[in-house]
Design a protein around this motif. Structure first.
Motif, short mmCIF file in Angstrom:
data_model
loop_
_atom_site.label_atom_id
_atom_site.label_comp_id
_atom_site.label_asym_id
_atom_site.label_seq_id
_atom_site.Cartn_x
_atom_site.Cartn_y
_atom_site.Cartn_z
N LYS A 235 44.66 23.59 40.72
CA LYS A 235 44.03 22.57 41.50
C LYS A 235 44.09 22.49 42.41
CE LYS A 235 43.43 17.29 41.23
NZ LYS A 235 44.10 16.27 40.33
N ASN A 236 45.12 22.91 44.16
CA ASN A 236 45.09 22.33 45.03
C ASN A 236 45.04 23.91 45.69
OD1 ASN A 236 46.39 20.11 45.42
ND2 ASN A 236 47.73 20.65 43.64
N LEU A 237 45.25 25.54 44.48
CA LEU A 237 44.84 26.79 45.67
C LEU A 237 43.51 25.97 45.83
CD1 LEU A 237 45.72 28.97 46.78
CD2 LEU A 237 45.89 30.22 44.17
N ASP A 238 42.71 25.47 44.45
CA ASP A 238 41.26 25.50 44.60
C ASP A 238 40.97 24.85 46.15
OD1 ASP A 238 38.52 24.79 43.63
OD2 ASP A 238 38.76 22.89 44.05
N SER A 239 41.70 23.77 46.44
CA SER A 239 40.90 22.72 47.14
C SER A 239 40.66 23.72 48.99
CB SER A 239 42.09 22.04 47.34
OG SER A 239 42.04 20.20 46.44
N ILE A 240 42.53 24.57 48.85
CA ILE A 240 42.54 25.81 49.90
C ILE A 240 42.04 26.46 49.83
CG2 ILE A 240 44.36 27.03 51.64
CD1 ILE A 240 46.40 26.11 49.88
N LEU A 241 40.89 27.51 49.39
CA LEU A 241 40.45 27.67 49.14
C LEU A 241 38.68 27.25 49.36
CD1 LEU A 241 40.64 30.62 46.02
CD2 LEU A 241 41.05 31.28 48.80
N ASN A 242 39.00 26.13 48.97
CA ASN A 242 37.54 25.42 49.79
C ASN A 242 37.29 24.95 51.14
OD1 ASN A 242 35.80 25.58 46.94
ND2 ASN A 242 36.68 23.03 46.73
N PHE A 243 39.10 24.96 51.36
CA PHE A 243 38.71 24.46 53.14
C PHE A 243 38.45 25.55 53.44
CE2 PHE A 243 41.94 25.16 56.11
CZ PHE A 243 41.34 24.33 57.26
N LEU A 244 38.19 26.88 53.19
CA LEU A 244 38.05 28.37 53.44
C LEU A 244 37.24 29.00 53.30
CD1 LEU A 244 41.82 29.91 53.14
CD2 LEU A 244 41.50 28.82 55.20
N ASP A 245 36.15 27.99 53.07
CA ASP A 245 34.69 28.80 52.74
C ASP A 245 34.98 29.91 51.70
OD1 ASP A 245 32.13 28.14 52.02
OD2 ASP A 245 31.98 29.26 54.66
N VAL A 246 35.67 30.41 50.96
CA VAL A 246 35.93 31.39 49.65
C VAL A 246 35.53 30.85 48.74
CG1 VAL A 246 37.24 33.69 49.54
CG2 VAL A 246 37.37 32.28 51.98
N SER A 247 34.73 32.12 47.98
CA SER A 247 34.39 31.43 46.15
C SER A 247 35.83 32.04 45.93
CB SER A 247 33.60 31.95 46.41
OG SER A 247 33.21 33.48 46.19
N TYR A 248 35.81 32.11 44.82
CA TYR A 248 36.82 32.80 43.95
C TYR A 248 36.20 33.16 42.52
CZ TYR A 248 38.13 28.67 41.89
OH TYR A 248 38.35 26.95 41.31
N GLU A 249 37.78 33.76 41.97
CA GLU A 249 36.93 33.86 40.03
C GLU A 249 37.89 33.27 39.17
OE1 GLU A 249 34.56 35.87 38.37
OE2 GLU A 249 33.58 36.52 40.38
N GLU A 250 37.37 32.63 38.04
CA GLU A 250 39.45 32.23 37.52
C GLU A 250 40.55 33.66 36.86
OE1 GLU A 250 39.62 29.66 36.10
OE2 GLU A 250 37.86 28.78 37.54
N GLU A 251 40.19 34.20 36.98
CA GLU A 251 40.59 35.39 36.96
C GLU A 251 42.19 35.37 37.80
OE1 GLU A 251 41.40 39.81 36.25
OE2 GLU A 251 38.94 39.35 36.32
N TYR A 252 41.39 35.49 38.91
CA TYR A 252 42.67 34.77 40.52
C TYR A 252 43.08 33.91 40.24
CZ TYR A 252 43.96 33.41 44.92
OH TYR A 252 43.80 33.12 46.46
#
Length: 300
Positions: A235-252
């Protein structure tokens, strides 16, 4: 081999203050190697959209979050290069040079496999020390960056002028008692008074940084609680990546979550806090909005 060479040259270029000619030769060699490396990766370096800095206290989880971000295929985060110091001391004269230093540091940390304290942050089957593309590049040096900007706040503007891309600041906080205890034990030989003094001095530096640059369009910042990262990594890594404007795969996200212990390590028991210490800490924390939510509980 090239990565190790360029970092050794950079390190040695600051070790001979009484021999300026030798320092200049080593610095020149370091710049030359990094310039070649920067040219080699120019297409990747030139596509970077933002630069990521960490601020806060040591022993707050900067290494953990930096390692998790470095595992992302579109992010490169070096482990304690101290990028601002490279700018201050003119070790890096261009964006590509600095980025090559950062990439080199990321790769060497991957090879080493652990921090100086012995903690391992390897995320299997991900991209630590490597990348597919570079959308974000940065440096994990929280305490050092806070102290340096506290003394020379203009360095952040200087960094921006060199890079020409947005700067994203991640501010990591942890329970004050754990930070103070770790600092007291590791730096001040168990002196809680010195640990408290250092802790709030750095809090003041963080406040000054946020006040000075919080309204600039080229700077954004996010405060993250160490305890939340540990307990709810995804959950919190998702918030950081959104802040950085970077998408991700669930595997990561799943791979990162598996390497994080789900229990917060508490350092506060390593030193003895007196009642007057706790009283002072309780009162002082009210001055810093980013410490809201931390209850200073103490049982002797």
């Amino acid at each position: 081999m090239t990565e190790k060479l360029v970092l050794k040259l950079a390190a040695y270029s600051r070790k001979f203050p009484n021999h300026p000619k030798l320092e200049n030769v080593l610095r020149g060699a370091s710049r030359l190697v990094s310039e070649i490396g920067g040219w080699w990766y120019r297409e990747h370096f030139d596509e970077a959209k933002s630069f990521c800095l960490f601020i806060g206290h040591g022993r707050s989880g900067h290494s953990l979050i930096g390692a998790l971000l470095d595992a992302h295929p579109d992010i490169v985060v070096a482990h304690e290069l101290n990028a601002l110091n490279f700018v201050k001391n003119r070790i890096s004269a261009s964006k590509r040079q600095l980025f090559y230093f950062l990439l080199s540091k990321s790769r060497l940390f991957k090879q080493k496999g652990a921090t100086g304290s012995g903690y391992k942050y390897d995320v299997p089957s991900q991209h630590q020390g490597n990348f597919e593309s570079i959308h974000v590049i940065g440096d994990k040096k929280g305490g050092g960056t806070s102290d340096l900007l506290g003394r020379e706040p203009k360095l952040l503007r200087k960094l921006y002028e060199m890079l020409g891309i947005k700067i994203n600041i991640i501010h990591i906080v942890r329970h004050p008692l754990d930070n103070i205890a770790a600092t007291s034990e590791e730096i001040y030989n168990g002196s809680v008074k010195e640990g408290i003094r250092q802790y709030f001095r750095r809090c003041d530096s963080v406040i000054d940084i946020l006040d000075k640059y919080g309204d600039k369009k080229w700077v954004s910042y996010l405060t993250v609680k160490h305890e939340n990262i540990v307990r709810e990594t995804g959950k919190n890594l998702d918030s950081i990546l959104n802040f950085l404007d970077v998408s991700y795969e669930e595997e990561y996200i799943e791979a990162c979550s598996k390497v994080v212990f789900n229990e917060v390590s508490e350092s506060r028991g390593k030193v003895e806090f007196r009642k007057d210490d706790i009283k002072f800490i309780n009162k002082k924390t009210l001055e810093y909005p980013f410490l809201e939510g931390y209850e200073i509980l103490y049982q002797k």
